[in-house]
Design a protein around this motif. Structure first.
Motif, PDB file in Angstrom:
ATOM      1  N   LYS A   1      -0.997 -44.390  65.347  1.00 27.42           N
ATOM      2  CA  LYS A   1       0.146 -44.035  64.924  1.00 27.42           C
ATOM      3  C   LYS A   1       1.101 -43.876  65.634  1.00 27.42           C
ATOM      4  O   LYS A   1       2.419 -43.988  65.486  1.00 27.42           O
ATOM      5  CB  LYS A   1       0.410 -42.789  64.184  1.00 27.42           C
ATOM      6  CG  LYS A   1       1.092 -42.046  63.279  1.00 27.42           C
ATOM      7  CD  LYS A   1       0.781 -40.840  62.985  1.00 27.42           C
ATOM      8  CE  LYS A   1       1.869 -40.803  61.753  1.00 27.42           C
ATOM      9  NZ  LYS A   1       2.873 -39.645  62.499  1.00 27.42           N
TER      10      LYS A   1
ATOM     11  N   LEU B   1       1.823 -46.631  67.356  1.00 28.55           N
ATOM     12  CA  LEU B   1       2.622 -48.061  65.946  1.00 28.55           C
ATOM     13  C   LEU B   1       4.095 -46.565  65.272  1.00 28.55           C
ATOM     14  O   LEU B   1       4.754 -47.660  64.736  1.00 28.55           O
ATOM     15  CB  LEU B   1       2.344 -48.363  64.857  1.00 28.55           C
ATOM     16  CG  LEU B   1       0.819 -48.640  65.178  1.00 28.55           C
ATOM     17  CD1 LEU B   1      -0.349 -48.981  64.416  1.00 28.55           C
ATOM     18  CD2 LEU B   1       0.170 -50.479  65.744  1.00 28.55           C
TER      19      LEU B   1
ATOM     20  N   ASP C   1       7.076 -47.502  66.502  1.00 30.73           N
ATOM     21  CA  ASP C   1       8.101 -48.162  66.577  1.00 30.73           C
ATOM     22  C   ASP C   1       8.191 -49.542  65.387  1.00 30.73           C
ATOM     23  O   ASP C   1       9.087 -50.989  65.323  1.00 30.73           O
ATOM     24  CB  ASP C   1       9.100 -48.464  68.284  1.00 30.73           C
ATOM     25  CG  ASP C   1       9.315 -47.436  68.701  1.00 30.73           C
ATOM     26  OD1 ASP C   1      10.587 -46.356  67.725  1.00 30.73           O
ATOM     27  OD2 ASP C   1       9.222 -47.711  69.494  1.00 30.73           O
ATOM     28  N   VAL C   2       7.009 -49.861  65.158  1.00 35.21           N
ATOM     29  CA  VAL C   2       6.714 -50.862  64.506  1.00 35.21           C
ATOM     30  C   VAL C   2       6.332 -50.224  63.227  1.00 35.21           C
ATOM     31  O   VAL C   2       6.307 -51.005  62.050  1.00 35.21           O
ATOM     32  CB  VAL C   2       5.108 -51.751  64.825  1.00 35.21           C
ATOM     33  CG1 VAL C   2       4.745 -52.744  63.839  1.00 35.21           C
ATOM     34  CG2 VAL C   2       5.148 -51.748  66.649  1.00 35.21           C
ATOM     35  N   TYR C   3       5.719 -49.674  62.375  1.00 36.52           N
ATOM     36  CA  TYR C   3       5.546 -48.799  61.248  1.00 36.52           C
ATOM     37  C   TYR C   3       5.190 -47.583  61.449  1.00 36.52           C
ATOM     38  O   TYR C   3       4.501 -47.364  61.995  1.00 36.52           O
ATOM     39  CB  TYR C   3       4.117 -49.295  60.291  1.00 36.52           C
ATOM     40  CG  TYR C   3       3.755 -48.600  59.178  1.00 36.52           C
ATOM     41  CD1 TYR C   3       4.735 -49.287  57.504  1.00 36.52           C
ATOM     42  CD2 TYR C   3       2.497 -48.035  59.197  1.00 36.52           C
ATOM     43  CE1 TYR C   3       4.689 -48.826  57.069  1.00 36.52           C
ATOM     44  CE2 TYR C   3       2.151 -47.686  58.010  1.00 36.52           C
ATOM     45  CZ  TYR C   3       3.399 -48.149  57.378  1.00 36.52           C
ATOM     46  OH  TYR C   3       2.970 -47.126  55.254  1.00 36.52           O
ATOM     47  N   LYS C   4       6.277 -47.021  60.857  1.00 40.44           N
ATOM     48  CA  LYS C   4       5.935 -45.226  60.643  1.00 40.44           C
ATOM     49  C   LYS C   4       4.467 -44.359  59.443  1.00 40.44           C
ATOM     50  O   LYS C   4       5.432 -45.499  58.179  1.00 40.44           O
ATOM     51  CB  LYS C   4       6.971 -44.715  60.568  1.00 40.44           C
ATOM     52  CG  LYS C   4       7.095 -43.083  60.498  1.00 40.44           C
ATOM     53  CD  LYS C   4       8.527 -42.470  60.684  1.00 40.44           C
ATOM     54  CE  LYS C   4       8.619 -41.040  61.194  1.00 40.44           C
ATOM     55  NZ  LYS C   4      10.232 -40.649  60.997  1.00 40.44           N
ATOM     56  N   ILE C   5       3.405 -44.543  59.701  1.00 41.48           N
ATOM     57  CA  ILE C   5       2.660 -43.541  58.894  1.00 41.48           C
ATOM     58  C   ILE C   5       2.767 -43.170  58.203  1.00 41.48           C
ATOM     59  O   ILE C   5       3.776 -41.911  58.609  1.00 41.48           O
ATOM     60  CB  ILE C   5       1.585 -43.727  59.863  1.00 41.48           C
ATOM     61  CG1 ILE C   5       0.771 -45.023  60.130  1.00 41.48           C
ATOM     62  CG2 ILE C   5       0.549 -42.568  58.444  1.00 41.48           C
ATOM     63  CD1 ILE C   5      -0.426 -44.883  60.341  1.00 41.48           C
TER      64      ILE C   5
ATOM     65  N   TRP D   1      -0.107 -39.527  54.538  1.00 42.69           N
ATOM     66  CA  TRP D   1      -1.156 -40.360  54.911  1.00 42.69           C
ATOM     67  C   TRP D   1      -1.733 -39.585  56.087  1.00 42.69           C
ATOM     68  O   TRP D   1      -3.156 -39.780  55.983  1.00 42.69           O
ATOM     69  CB  TRP D   1      -0.851 -41.848  55.549  1.00 42.69           C
ATOM     70  CG  TRP D   1      -0.621 -42.637  53.852  1.00 42.69           C
ATOM     71  CD1 TRP D   1       0.475 -43.150  53.432  1.00 42.69           C
ATOM     72  CD2 TRP D   1      -2.087 -43.621  53.461  1.00 42.69           C
ATOM     73  NE1 TRP D   1       0.290 -43.802  52.620  1.00 42.69           N
ATOM     74  CE2 TRP D   1      -1.058 -44.355  51.908  1.00 42.69           C
ATOM     75  CE3 TRP D   1      -3.552 -43.407  52.994  1.00 42.69           C
ATOM     76  CZ2 TRP D   1      -2.110 -44.670  51.263  1.00 42.69           C
ATOM     77  CZ3 TRP D   1      -3.985 -44.026  52.429  1.00 42.69           C
ATOM     78  CH2 TRP D   1      -3.383 -44.652  51.496  1.00 42.69           C
TER      79      TRP D   1
END
Length: 341
Positions: A283, A286, A288-292, A296
């Motif tokens: 988590k 990632l 800066d790519v996708y913030k979970i 979740w």
């Protein structure tokens, strides 16, 4: 770095921690050395959990959870979820910490009535240590954003290492910290009440209780290095990071006596903690790519820990083995070996 921690919130939190520790020490001194029952440990564990949720409820209300401003309600909702997720992660990692404490107490044949004070001193040290590390970590993240990737990679590495080490009997005899302590301290072959030093043949020597305290302090350092990056993967708000950590630690002593007799039932928990650390590390990598979303993170963490504990009850574990190199004494002296007060 943005934080919800106003001077009022920080002050109220600091006052609460001081009062909680003062009450704990007062109760400890009043009770004296005694064996903590499962009932007593269970009551205090429930009390600390309830206090933690009362705090997050107050925080949610203070941030506007019941107000008319939708932005304030959203902020209150997000921060409450961040606290609960961080608290759950830190509480779960604390369970693994408890099993290491149990190994240390077993190795040194620490009488149950002395374990309570040792844990209290260890917890006090853990609170100070984590406060320093959290403030340092917050400054590093605010100054060097790339440090998040380093934290994430470290958590993934720690999770994989924990997975491979799960189920193996730790060898405390070969522990470098214990070897260093033995080289620098002359250790008595017996306990002398709750004293850290005693006198044998006119020579002042350390008691095994001092060694236990030193090892617990070292364990606190090791686990803090693992857990602090984990909470920063959930939130970078220093107030939420520190409060969730502190509330998880405050109930650690009671939870130890509650779980000490049941550690073999949760023999698969280290595998679950390993998966949680890998998930949190991923988590962070990632971010800066996708913030979970925090929802979740909370759901995944709770599901992993719940399934692991359920499987531990269904799948039988290996019989407990005696720690290798157990300390060569099993009883304490009834009379103090010296004339000091």
């Amino acid at each position: 770095m943005i934080s919800i921690g106003t001077p009022l919130l920080w002050s109220l939190f600091a006052v609460f921690v001081v009062v909680a520790l003062a009450v704990d020490f007062f109760v400890l001194n009043r009770q004296g050395a005694h064996r903590v029952s499962m009932r007593e440990a269970g009551i205090w564990t429930v009390i600390w959990i309830l206090v933690s949720f009362v705090f997050v409820a107050f925080l949610w209300w203070e941030l506007g959870g019941l107000g008319d401003d939708p932005d304030a309600r959203r902020l209150a909702h997000d921060k409450a979820l961040e606290f609960i997720t961080g608290y759950l992660v830190e509480k779960a990692l604390a369970v693994d910490n408890i099993f290491v404490f149990l190994m240390v107490f077993t190795y040194f044949a620490t009488p149950p009535e002395y374990q309570k004070r040792a844990l209290m001193i260890g917890i006090l040290g853990a609170l100070v240590l984590r406060a320093v590390l959290i403030l340092l970590g917050a400054w590093l993240i605010a100054t060097f954003h790339w440090i998040l990737y380093l934290f994430g990679a470290f958590l993934v590495f720690t999770g994989v290492k924990m997975w491979w080490a799960a189920g193996q009997e730790p060898d405390l005899e070969s522990n470098p910290a214990l070897k260093w302590i033995r080289r620098h301290f002359r250790i008595a072959p017996h306990y002398d009440g709750e004293r850290l030093f005693t006198v044998i043949d006119g020579v002042r020597v350390a008691t095994p209780l001092l060694v236990v305290l030193l090892l617990i302090g070292i364990v606190d350092v090791v686990f803090a290095v693992d857990s602090i990056p984990a909470i920063f993967a959930i939130t970078t708000d220093p107030f939420i990071v520190l409060t969730s950590n502190v509330f998880a630690i405050l109930g650690l002593r009671a939870m130890y006596f509650l779980l000490a007799g049941m550690h073999e039932r949760f023999h698969l928990l280290p595998y679950g903690l390993a998966v949680v650390l890998v998930f949190i590390g991923a988590k962070m990598l990632l971010i800066d790519v996708y913030k979970i979303p925090v929802q979740w993170s909370l759901s995944v963490t709770a599901a992993i820990l719940g399934v692991t504990m359920l499987l531990s009850l269904v799948i039988p574990g290996q019989p407990d083995a005696k720690p290798r190199g157990a300390y060569p004494f099993t009883r304490r002296r009834e009379q103090p070996p010296h004339d000091e007060p």
